[in-house]
Design an enzyme around this catalytic site. Structure first.
Site, PDB file in Angstrom:
ATOM      1  N   THR A  50       5.724  26.339   4.682  1.00  0.00           N
ATOM      2  CA  THR A  50       5.389  25.940   3.146  1.00  0.00           C
ATOM      3  C   THR A  50       6.788  26.519   2.345  1.00  0.00           C
ATOM      4  O   THR A  50       7.535  26.979   2.888  1.00  0.00           O
ATOM      5  CB  THR A  50       4.022  26.264   2.594  1.00  0.00           C
TER       6      THR A  50
ATOM      7  N   LYS B  95      10.753  24.867   4.208  1.00  0.00           N
ATOM      8  CA  LYS B  95      10.528  23.472   4.913  1.00  0.00           C
ATOM      9  C   LYS B  95      11.912  23.082   5.334  1.00  0.00           C
ATOM     10  O   LYS B  95      12.038  22.220   6.405  1.00  0.00           O
ATOM     11  CB  LYS B  95       9.868  22.479   4.107  1.00  0.00           C
TER      12      LYS B  95
ATOM     13  N   ASP C 286       3.391  16.229   6.348  1.00  0.00           N
ATOM     14  CA  ASP C 286       3.145  15.884   4.727  1.00  0.00           C
ATOM     15  C   ASP C 286       3.329  14.377   4.076  1.00  0.00           C
ATOM     16  O   ASP C 286       2.625  13.921   3.473  1.00  0.00           O
ATOM     17  CB  ASP C 286       4.427  16.694   3.764  1.00  0.00           C
TER      18      ASP C 286
ATOM     19  N   THR D  16      16.733  20.639 -10.959  1.00  0.00           N
ATOM     20  CA  THR D  16      17.838  20.681 -10.713  1.00  0.00           C
ATOM     21  C   THR D  16      18.538  19.503 -10.345  1.00  0.00           C
ATOM     22  O   THR D  16      17.994  18.570  -9.534  1.00  0.00           O
ATOM     23  CB  THR D  16      18.306  21.454  -9.194  1.00  0.00           C
TER      24      THR D  16
END
Ligand code: NAP
Length: 510
Positions: A289, A293, A331, A391
């Site tokens: 996590t 990742k 995920d 960002t």
């Protein structure tokens, strides 16, 4: 068998007696009576009660300030109290290595047969090298310990490997613990490596040293009584990691299928160092996590093609045949299927061939691991993907990679090319403890018909609450969490995930 010891740090004898009874009721094997925590301690009066009426075996400790305790008096009075505890039948007394010679001399003629002397050394700054730890063990043994106790501090989780090595090679019973959150596995995996005892508190705030878990978590989350030398270790690698519900979910799932495995939180600063240090086959698989990742892709020997396209790995398996690390991404399926089913549920339609994401503007906030998985998945399903990130450069890179559009977070506020868009937050904004934060204003939410939040602690984030108030269909990160955990369980074990149990457990603990 590793013993479970509850530290008692109450200020009054009455409260300590009540805590002792509570420790017994919770399943402790013994308690540690911390005399130095009592505010008005009179040895003759109080030890008759604390030791004489003990419902469980007791370890009596009277820790001086200079070794991290509360006692500020002289050693003579301290030793007299410890001697009295021994004479009253205390099964264990703990005394510090620095003064052990004096204490050993004092009790040498009087030691009862069933009594064991623990000689301890505490380091609140760091964990020394393996050589230094071994020489410390030898010195403690030579001082006359029946049981060696060394407690050090983890600056990095890698430090714990040295303690495990020393425990495994120690010829006398040894308590070897590494304090602090980075040292937690030294407390959870004691039975695997042969530690004599581990401490479990009666509750948060009742710790006698940094990093102690509760006895309830040791017994009911980590199933510590089932851990043995052959137990396989899985865990979640992250920073932070304390909030994760994966240990609760995966340990319950392992237990329900009778697997000899445990799943632990792993607070990791540097993934490469961690994987190098924990390279034995005992460490069979990891979830990844925040913030590891993306780095995990480069750490695996082989990466599944979908995880490679996404550029993020959230599951690492150590292949039993050759020990190679194989990376996957669960995920992607977890999030996309949760959103698709959420939309279908709100429309009252069943599973059709066409995804309800097809042709829709799908806005993703965040361009990290989860953001990449959702961007890849939404694109696969035919959505028009838009990435907004703090960002901006990372948003642009991801948009270029999958063929989408990039926005700054400021532009997101007025972005409204069409009605009925789908929004997915994949940043940690709104996660505990910052539950009042949200990644987009309530006003801007009016443009979305479906809102998903990857954050699942809390279950109802501010974003989901405001989206619901704006009339959107909301999809909780908990649904993604359950689905990705089920896929991880299947990769870890090659067994079908116990869905109902995992759902019930996730609902109960979040
Ligand atoms: P990650 O790779 O570290 O990415 C974090 C992303 O969040 C980056 O885009 C980062 O922007 C952005 N971000 C972080 N703090 C921010 C802030 N204060 N303001 C604005 N943007 C911020 O993390 P991840 O693994 O993708 O995880 C992200 C979130 O998803 C976490 O809350 C995690 O718990 C959750 N998650 C949930 C599940 C589930 O099963 N429900 C699964 C995976 C992840 P920059 O690029 O500017 O740094």
């Amino acid at each position: 068998m590793t013993l479970l010891c509850v530290p008692l740090v109450a200020k009054t004898v009455e409260q300590m007696m009540a805590d002792m009874a509570a420790a017994k009721a919770r399943g402790a094997d013994l308690v540690e009576i911390r005399l130095d925590h009592l505010s008005d301690f009179e040895p003759r009066r109080d030890l008759h009660l604390l030791v004489g009426d003990r419902p469980l075996p007791v370890l009596v400790t009277y820790r001086p300030k200079w070794e991290g305790g509360e006692y500020e008096g002289d050693d003579k009075q301290r030793f007299e109290a410890l001697c009295l505890a021994m004479e009253l039948g205390a099964e264990y007394v703990d005394v510090e290595l620095k003064v052990a010679d004096d204490f050993v001399r004092l009790i040498s003629e009087k030691k009862p047969d069933n009594f064991k002397l623990i000689i301890s050394s505490h380091n609140y700054q760091s964990t020394p090298s393996s050589e230094e730890l071994s020489s410390l063990v030898a010195r403690i043994q030579a001082a006359g310990a029946d049981i060696v106790k060394i407690a050090t501090t983890a600056v990095d989780i890698v430090d714990v490997t040295r303690m495990f090595q020393v425990i495994v090679h120690c010829h006398v019973p040894m308590i070897g613990l590494v304090m602090g959150e980075r040292g937690l596995i030294s407390r959870l995996l004691c039975p695997k490596f042969g530690g004599y005892l581990t401490f479990g508190t009666l509750g948060v705030g009742k710790e006698s040293a940094p990093g102690q878990p509760t006895i309830s978590d040791l017994l009911n989350v980590y199933n510590i009584r089932q851990i043995g030398a052959d137990t396989k270790i899985f865990g979640i690698v992250g920073k932070p990691v304390g909030h994760s519900k994966s240990p609760v979910l995966l340990n319950a799932a392992f237990k329900s299928v009778g697997l000899d495995a445990v799943y632990v939180p792993l607070l990791v600063d540097d993934l490469v160092n961690f994987l190098n240090a924990y390279s034995s086959t005992d460490f069979a698989g990891f979830s990844c996590t925040i913030p590891h990742k993306e780095a995990a892709v480069g750490c695996c020997d082989k990466v599944d093609p979908i995880a490679k396209s996404i550029g993020a790995v959230n599951t690492i398996i150590r292949r039993p045949s050759d020990g190679k690390l194989i990376g996957y991404n669960t995920d992607y399926v977890g999030a996309i299927s949760a959103i698709e089913d959420g939309i279908r549920g709100s429309q009252g339609v069943g599973k059709e061939t066409v995804s309800p994401l097809a042709g829709k503007v799908f806005v993703i906030i965040g361009a990290g691991g989860a953001g990449k998985a959702l961007a890849y998945g939404a694109k696969e399903k035919g959505a028009k993907v838009v990435i907004a990130n703090r960002t901006y450069e990372r948003a642009r890179e991801l948009a270029n990679l999958i063929g989408g559009h990039a926005l700054t977070l400021a532009e997101l506020e007025t972005f409204h090319p069409e009605d009925g868009m789908i929004l997915a937050n994949t940043t940690s904004i709104g996660m505990q403890p910052n539950v009042n934060e949200t990644p987009i204003s309530k006003q801007a939410l009016g443009s979305y018909s479906v809102v998903f939040d990857a954050v699942y602690t809390p279950k109802a984030t501010r974003l989901l609450r405001e989206a619901g108030e704006s009339g959107a269909t909301v999809v909780s990160g908990l649904e993604m969490f359950i689905r990705q955990a089920m896929s991880q369980f299947e990769l870890f074990t090659n067994l079908t995930a116990p869905e109902n149990l995992m759902r019930d457990t996730a609902m109960r603990y979040t």
